[in-house]
Scaffold this active site. Structure first.
Site, short mmCIF file in Angstrom:
data_model
loop_
_atom_site.label_atom_id
_atom_site.label_comp_id
_atom_site.label_asym_id
_atom_site.label_seq_id
_atom_site.Cartn_x
_atom_site.Cartn_y
_atom_site.Cartn_z
N ASP A 82 6.18 13.00 5.31
CA ASP A 82 5.15 12.00 4.98
C ASP A 82 5.60 11.12 3.80
OD1 ASP A 82 2.55 10.90 5.07
OD2 ASP A 82 1.77 12.37 3.64
N ASP A 104 7.77 4.68 4.29
CA ASP A 104 6.74 3.87 3.62
C ASP A 104 7.40 2.72 2.87
OD1 ASP A 104 4.80 2.75 2.09
OD2 ASP A 104 4.09 4.61 1.19
N GLU A 134 4.34 1.95 7.50
CA GLU A 134 3.08 1.48 6.91
C GLU A 134 3.13 -0.02 6.64
OE1 GLU A 134 1.18 3.96 3.94
OE2 GLU A 134 0.65 2.21 2.72
N HIS A 178 -5.84 7.05 -0.90
CA HIS A 178 -5.40 8.44 -1.07
C HIS A 178 -6.14 9.11 -2.24
CE1 HIS A 178 -1.55 6.90 0.84
NE2 HIS A 178 -1.82 7.96 1.57
N GLY A 179 -6.44 10.39 -2.11
CA GLY A 179 -7.01 11.15 -3.23
C GLY A 179 -8.53 11.25 -3.14
N GLY A 207 -5.40 8.98 3.79
CA GLY A 207 -6.51 9.14 2.84
C GLY A 207 -7.76 9.68 3.52
N GLY A 208 -7.59 10.69 4.36
CA GLY A 208 -8.73 11.22 5.12
C GLY A 208 -9.75 12.00 4.30
N ASN A 228 -4.50 11.58 8.41
CA ASN A 228 -3.90 12.40 7.35
C ASN A 228 -4.96 12.94 6.39
OD1 ASN A 228 -1.56 11.38 8.45
ND2 ASN A 228 -0.76 10.57 6.54
N VAL A 229 -4.87 14.25 6.14
CA VAL A 229 -5.79 14.87 5.18
C VAL A 229 -4.98 15.80 4.26
CG1 VAL A 229 -7.90 16.25 4.90
CG2 VAL A 229 -7.60 14.89 6.97
#
Ligand code: 13P
Length: 281
Positions: A82, A104, A134, A178-179, A207-208, A228-229
């Site tokens: 990732d 990325d 991305e 994210h976060g 950023g799930g 994505n989590v």
């Protein structure tokens, strides 16, 4: 059922109208929690290791465990790198047996992102590895939602990008971060819909953690095939470990490991049900 790439997982998700969860793992406990949830629910799954976590979980240690976990699982599992940021780190992931990688290049100008992504696609595909990239930039939730609009994925750029790079999946920026979200995220479904309609490619939501079940479902309807989590797994495991340690003056290390697995397991299971990937293995 064992190790697979992203492609068959995302093809099936699109055909049957669900999304595959990609869960960030950082140690044996998170790996075991994710696999246990996938097997319990008979769900395909993506185990992913982020480049930013390598100081805590070196790739050379993690790769053999993640790959063996995939081989032993009775559901299909992709092992994904990732947010790879360099040719070196991505080559290292491929050399160590990852079946899928993400490059990325979102912080580069479009032309450079295209040029670099193309090189990575060439490398990945020559090894039978799928490639996610991305476009637009998914930032960090700690900065709040204010600057999100400047970084949304542009539709015309997405068409150029996917046609020129031939990536297998595209991570998009639609108001996701994210976060831990400070403010409730407002996802731009209009933009997602336009991206779905103008590109043929499976779209990825980063950023799930903290996105509502209803918003997840709307994303899936509008082309998101991989979600994505990460943070949510860590929060639920930490919470369980804290409760146990608060209640025990001499906490047992193996019990802490069990709570770490359990926190991941429960959170992953919840997300798989929301993503409707349960029963799809
Ligand atoms: P969260 O940690 O916000 O769930 O994001 C995970 C992610 O998108 C990893 O690429």
């Amino acid at each position: 059922m064992s190790l697979t790439t992203l492609k068959p997982l995302l093809d099936d998700a699109r055909k049957r109208g669900y999304a595959v969860g990609a869960f960030n793992v950082v140690n044996l406990e998170t790996i075991r929690g994710v696999i246990k949830a996938a097997e319990t629910l008979s769900s395909p799954v993506i185990l992913q290791l982020a480049e930013v976590h390598l100081p805590y979980a070196p790739l050379e240690y993690m790769a053999p465990i993640m790959i063996e976990a995939a081989h032993m699982a009775d559901v299909p599992v992709a092992v994904h790198f990732d947010h790879g940021t360099s040719f070196e780190s991505i080559s290292c992931a491929i050399k160590n047996g990852f079946s899928s990688i993400m490059f990325d290049g979102a912080s580069y100008p479009l032309e450079d992102n295209i040029r670099l992504t193309k090189e990575i696609v060439k490398l990945g595909h020559s090894f039978g590895v799928t490639v996610e990239a991305e476009l637009g930039q998914v930032g960090g939730a700690e900065d709040g939602n204010k600057s999100v609009d400047h970084h949304l994925t542009d539709v015309a750029e997405a068409i150029t990008f996917t046609n020129s790079t031939l990536v297998d999946a595209l991570a998009v920026s639609i108001g996701n971060l994210h976060g831990q979200y400070i403010e409730e995220p407002t996802l731009r479904f209009d933009r997602l819909k336009a991206l779905k309609e103008s590109t043929e490619i499976p779209l990825v939501l980063h950023g799930g953690s903290g996105i509502s079940p209803m918003d997840f479902r709307t994303c899936i309807k509008n082309g998101i095939g991989k979600i994505n989590v990460g943070t949510a797994l860590q929060l639920s495991s930490s919470e369980k470990i804290k409760t146990y340690c608060d209640a025990n003056s001499r906490p047992a290390y193996f019990s802490i490991m069990d709570f770490a697995i359990e926190g991941t397991y429960e959170t992953v299971k919840e997300h798989m049900q929301i993503f409707m990937s349960d029963g799809k293995a």
